[in-house]
Design a protein around this motif. Sequence first.
Motif, short mmCIF file in Angstrom:
data_model
loop_
_atom_site.label_atom_id
_atom_site.label_comp_id
_atom_site.label_asym_id
_atom_site.label_seq_id
_atom_site.Cartn_x
_atom_site.Cartn_y
_atom_site.Cartn_z
N GLY A 103 79.83 48.71 32.61
CA GLY A 103 78.39 48.55 32.84
C GLY A 103 77.98 47.13 32.51
N THR B 182 71.95 45.74 29.64
CA THR B 182 71.52 45.25 28.33
C THR B 182 72.39 45.78 27.20
N ALA B 183 72.68 47.07 27.22
CA ALA B 183 73.47 47.66 26.14
C ALA B 183 74.85 47.02 26.09
N ASN C 4 79.16 47.39 38.62
CA ASN C 4 79.06 47.52 40.07
C ASN C 4 77.89 46.71 40.61
N GLU C 5 77.19 45.99 39.74
CA GLU C 5 76.14 45.09 40.22
C GLU C 5 76.75 43.73 40.52
N ARG D 164 65.64 44.31 32.32
CA ARG D 164 64.82 44.89 33.39
C ARG D 164 63.31 44.88 33.13
N PRO D 165 62.85 44.94 31.86
CA PRO D 165 61.40 45.11 31.66
C PRO D 165 60.51 44.13 32.45
N LYS E 6 56.59 43.89 35.24
CA LYS E 6 55.43 43.29 34.57
C LYS E 6 55.36 41.77 34.80
N VAL F 142 84.11 51.88 37.55
CA VAL F 142 85.13 52.69 36.89
C VAL F 142 84.94 54.13 37.33
N THR G 27 76.72 52.74 31.10
CA THR G 27 76.48 52.81 32.55
C THR G 27 75.00 53.03 32.90
N GLY G 28 74.14 53.11 31.88
CA GLY G 28 72.70 53.19 32.15
C GLY G 28 72.31 54.42 32.94
N ARG H 224 64.50 49.14 40.39
CA ARG H 224 65.30 48.93 39.18
C ARG H 224 65.90 47.54 39.07
N ASP I 195 70.95 53.73 27.82
CA ASP I 195 70.34 54.89 28.51
C ASP I 195 71.31 56.05 28.69
N HIS J 172 65.08 53.01 26.81
CA HIS J 172 64.23 51.84 26.55
C HIS J 172 65.09 50.62 26.26
N HIS J 173 64.49 49.48 26.54
CA HIS J 173 65.20 48.22 26.37
C HIS J 173 65.70 48.03 24.93
N TRP K 108 58.01 49.33 24.34
CA TRP K 108 56.68 48.81 24.64
C TRP K 108 56.41 48.98 26.12
C1 LIG Z 1 61.54 48.17 36.16
C2 LIG Z 1 61.88 48.55 34.76
C3 LIG Z 1 61.04 48.18 33.73
C4 LIG Z 1 61.33 48.53 32.41
N1 LIG Z 1 60.46 48.16 31.43
C5 LIG Z 1 60.73 48.51 30.15
C6 LIG Z 1 59.84 48.15 29.10
O1 LIG Z 1 58.80 47.54 29.33
N2 LIG Z 1 60.16 48.48 27.84
C7 LIG Z 1 61.29 49.16 27.55
O2 LIG Z 1 61.53 49.45 26.37
N3 LIG Z 1 62.17 49.53 28.51
C8 LIG Z 1 61.92 49.22 29.82
N4 LIG Z 1 62.79 49.59 30.82
C9 LIG Z 1 64.00 50.35 30.49
C10 LIG Z 1 65.16 49.45 30.12
O3 LIG Z 1 65.26 48.39 31.00
C11 LIG Z 1 66.44 50.26 30.11
O4 LIG Z 1 66.31 51.23 29.11
C12 LIG Z 1 67.65 49.39 29.87
O5 LIG Z 1 67.85 48.50 30.92
C13 LIG Z 1 68.89 50.26 29.71
O6 LIG Z 1 70.00 49.43 29.54
P1 LIG Z 1 71.48 49.97 29.77
O7 LIG Z 1 72.37 48.83 29.50
O8 LIG Z 1 71.68 51.23 29.07
O9 LIG Z 1 71.51 50.35 31.33
P2 LIG Z 1 71.35 49.45 32.61
O10 LIG Z 1 70.50 48.27 32.35
O11 LIG Z 1 70.91 50.37 33.69
O12 LIG Z 1 72.82 48.96 32.92
C14 LIG Z 1 73.82 49.84 33.36
C15 LIG Z 1 74.82 49.07 34.17
O13 LIG Z 1 75.97 49.85 34.41
C16 LIG Z 1 76.36 49.73 35.77
N5 LIG Z 1 77.19 50.90 36.10
C17 LIG Z 1 76.81 52.18 36.26
N6 LIG Z 1 77.86 52.98 36.51
C18 LIG Z 1 78.95 52.18 36.52
C19 LIG Z 1 80.35 52.40 36.72
N7 LIG Z 1 80.85 53.61 36.94
N8 LIG Z 1 81.19 51.34 36.67
C20 LIG Z 1 80.72 50.10 36.44
N9 LIG Z 1 79.40 49.84 36.24
C21 LIG Z 1 78.53 50.85 36.27
C22 LIG Z 1 75.03 49.62 36.46
O14 LIG Z 1 75.14 49.11 37.74
C23 LIG Z 1 74.32 48.66 35.53
O15 LIG Z 1 74.70 47.35 35.75
C24 LIG Z 1 62.52 49.25 32.13
C25 LIG Z 1 63.37 49.62 33.17
C26 LIG Z 1 63.06 49.27 34.47
C27 LIG Z 1 63.97 49.68 35.60
#
Ligand SMILES: Cc1cc2nc3c(=O)[nH]c(=O)nc-3n(C[C@H](O)[C@H](O)[C@H](O)COP(=O)(O)OP(=O)(O)OC[C@H]3O[C@@H](n4cnc5c(N)ncnc54)[C@H](O)[C@@H]3O)c2cc1C
Length: 790
Positions: A318, A321-322, A344-345, A352-353, A357, A414, A441-442, A466, A619, A635-636, A664
């Motif tokens: 993935g 952010t995480a 996969n991006e 993303r936040p 905004k 993966v 993987t969010g 997204r 996530d 959340h972020h 937030w």
């Molecule tokens: C438009 C928007 C606004 C937001 N605003 C806020 C906010 O104001 N405040 C707040 O707290 N939170 C906000 N969030 C939520 C926050 O952005 C997410 O909680 C955060 O991005 C989660 O991070 P993550 O790393 O878990 O997942 P993601 O950022 O989704 O990253 C997951 C990654 O894994 C990749 N992936 C998935 N499956 C596979 C696989 N099998 N193999 C390889 N790669 C894979 C995906 O393509 C992606 O790159 C917002 C989200 C969005 C979409």
Amino acid sequence: MSICSLRGLNVRFCRQAYILAHVRTGVVPMPGRTKLRLSLCECNNQQTNNRRGYAINTAGVTTQIELTKLKPSILAAITPLRSSHNNLYQMVKKRTLEARTKLQRNKFPNNQACEEETKNRSSPCNDQSGSTLCSSPSSGPSAPRPKTSTMFSYKSSSSSSSSSNSTSSSSQCKPEFEKLKDPCPKPKPEVQDKTSAGLKGCIKNAELLQANDCNISKRKKVTCDKKPCEDDGADGSKKGAGGSRGSIMGDDEAKKKTRMLMALLAALGLGGLLLWLQTRRKQKDGESTDCGPTSGLPATVPATSAELPKHVPYLLIGGGTASFSAFRAIKSNDPRAKVLMITNEFRKPYMRPPLSKELWYSAEKGEVTKDYRFKQWTGAERSLFFEPEEFFVEPSKLMETVNGGIAVAHGFAVKKIDPAKHVATLTDGYEITYDECLIATGCSPKTIDVFNQAPPGVREKVMMYRSPDDFERLKRYADEKKSITIVGNGFTGSELACSLANYAKDKKVKIYQIFPESGNMSKVLPSYLSKWTTAKVETMGVCVMPETYVKEAQRDDSVLKLALSNGKSLLTDVVVVCVGCEPNTNIALTSGLEVDRNLGGFVVNAELEARRNLFVAGDASCFYDPLLGRRRVEHHDHSVVSGRLAGENMVGKKKAYTHQSMFWSDLGPEVGYEGIGLVDASLPTVAVFALPTPNPERRADNLSEAAVIEGGGSGGGTVTVNPETPDVKCDPSNADEYGRGVIFYMKDDKIVGILLWNLFNRIGLARTIINQNKKYDDLNEVAKLFEIHA
Ligand SMILES: Cc1cc2nc3c(=O)[nH]c(=O)nc-3n(C[C@H](O)[C@H](O)[C@H](O)COP(=O)(O)OP(=O)(O)OC[C@H]3O[C@@H](n4cnc5c(N)ncnc54)[C@H](O)[C@@H]3O)c2cc1C
């Protein structure tokens, strides 16, 4: 044989002439899949010297390819189709035009979509563009926010009260959706021939596609540009001499055409198979782009998986952010760590936040930069990307670097992990072994059946939100179109509605927001605040339609016609579905990992471990919070906090989740809130707000004038006025403003969540209160700690 007698064949073309013809074979059997929908349309881009291209649609994913960029094998496969386009095109064109002209007469129903439901209140249903007009109420939430001075508080229930309140957020519209003119010449009478009668079925299905629907991303060439309809006809007739006459077919001609069509189907099958195999990965990853990847052939970085290391000490699955937060934690504990991130991006890790905004405010000023810079609330500028390109190591060189670093493999996914053998397998079968692995993987945006099961013509007007690509696409709609409809009342939908309304205030586009709940953010805010917020969102220029859902979506010319549950219809150029997110756990089954049945997400313990040396964060994780129990948070800050914890545990720290993450959200420039713990509207709440007062001098004493209004968790709630301040109006429905306040979410008489409403820099205090995990006798006293008036 008429073309309609070929099962599943559907012919379309476009008034604007950027797509000359569109032929769909219907269902083609494919290895590994039971069915494949395959379609191909030829595009002619006048603005680029008539460069021709194809949009090939395999299983719902449309890929834009310039003709010159097509592989010779594919080009050869689709060559017969190109020549036959003209005949098909002429045969169907005239009848379609006629049908469309007829259809156009009785539409533009937006005038009734948002019409007055309350006489006391007007809503943002008015505009200058000819869609609908939304005007702000002259009083209530739209009035400038007075300085706060009095404080009151109350308890509330989660359940929103019913429709009696819905009128407060309903909208008043004027029937101003401008009647579109048919830009194309009327069909000539000779089209009314016997063969065209046989085409009825086809004509019924004829849908008009629009150039603007074609996504243009950095990785993509533009292949579907607009072209005037005169050229459409001219071009068509030039290529297919006798094209229109071709609709009256003689036997020979019919046989010839049948042969050609059969050849086409075979060619499409072959070409489609190749393209399908190439686009499969993108499709699985669910990128919400219009036309698929830029080149049509998804690029990966590196070009093949064979260039990736066979073994890495740290593997991050993935690219969000995480994952990046985990990298930072690993690197600060193991400075020479070699970390491989697989995503996969096609972008380097970004947050993303700002997409819903701040970036819209940059866009408003015309300041969208390549690295998506935006202004933070502190005034400081930063990029969406955590680090610039130069920060990253090339994947093929990762294992040779002396000081380590992070390499990102783009465009790879993966498909399976073997936790016992420490092996991750990519979708192409390539295997990478690891010492420590993180799954981050969010989640992927959810969709709803009414759109999911709609025909492709509808679906191409429906998008999720997204990524930066989604931002770009929506910005184009906001710049060029008349109407954008957001479906959903949650964080993304509500933020986006407000940001878009602000961005669109000097444009002709009208923003609608539709959801079945009674108010915005109803899962998080107590019902009175949710309704108040809805009114606030309306004053920002959004035409909000609560307690409404989309029953049916149809393609109507170049727009979508939405049949709403309230019996009204809405014409819109695009629908943005913001109905939540689903954790990406599809590798769980193949990897023998547990997914939580209720909350979703990979089940992990308090150290975020799913199996030994295999962690999950962000996530996608359903983790055990020793204080608040099993949770999943989207959340972020949670992705930062959990990513960091996972990273630390990957280097052997063995830490448990103790640091409560916060979140937030901002709804336009006037409403912002931060939350921590279990902020869930289904819990009973107690809130303390600063009331507006005409006498600002009293502000210093306000806290002593606090009142408490109490209510149950799931009923209407009783109201108890603080005896010290009997004169304070405490009925939430009478409150003029919820300017600033604090909301406590209660469970077993303990505070388990805190929401700070327009109160900033107090999240540390909120965290401390939650961590105390104790019962408070007087929540008013706790509220005082937050210095609402300071
Ligand atoms: C438009 C928007 C606004 C937001 N605003 C806020 C906010 O104001 N405040 C707040 O707290 N939170 C906000 N969030 C939520 C926050 O952005 C997410 O909680 C955060 O991005 C989660 O991070 P993550 O790393 O878990 O997942 P993601 O950022 O989704 O990253 C997951 C990654 O894994 C990749 N992936 C998935 N499956 C596979 C696989 N099998 N193999 C390889 N790669 C894979 C995906 O393509 C992606 O790159 C917002 C989200 C969005 C979409």
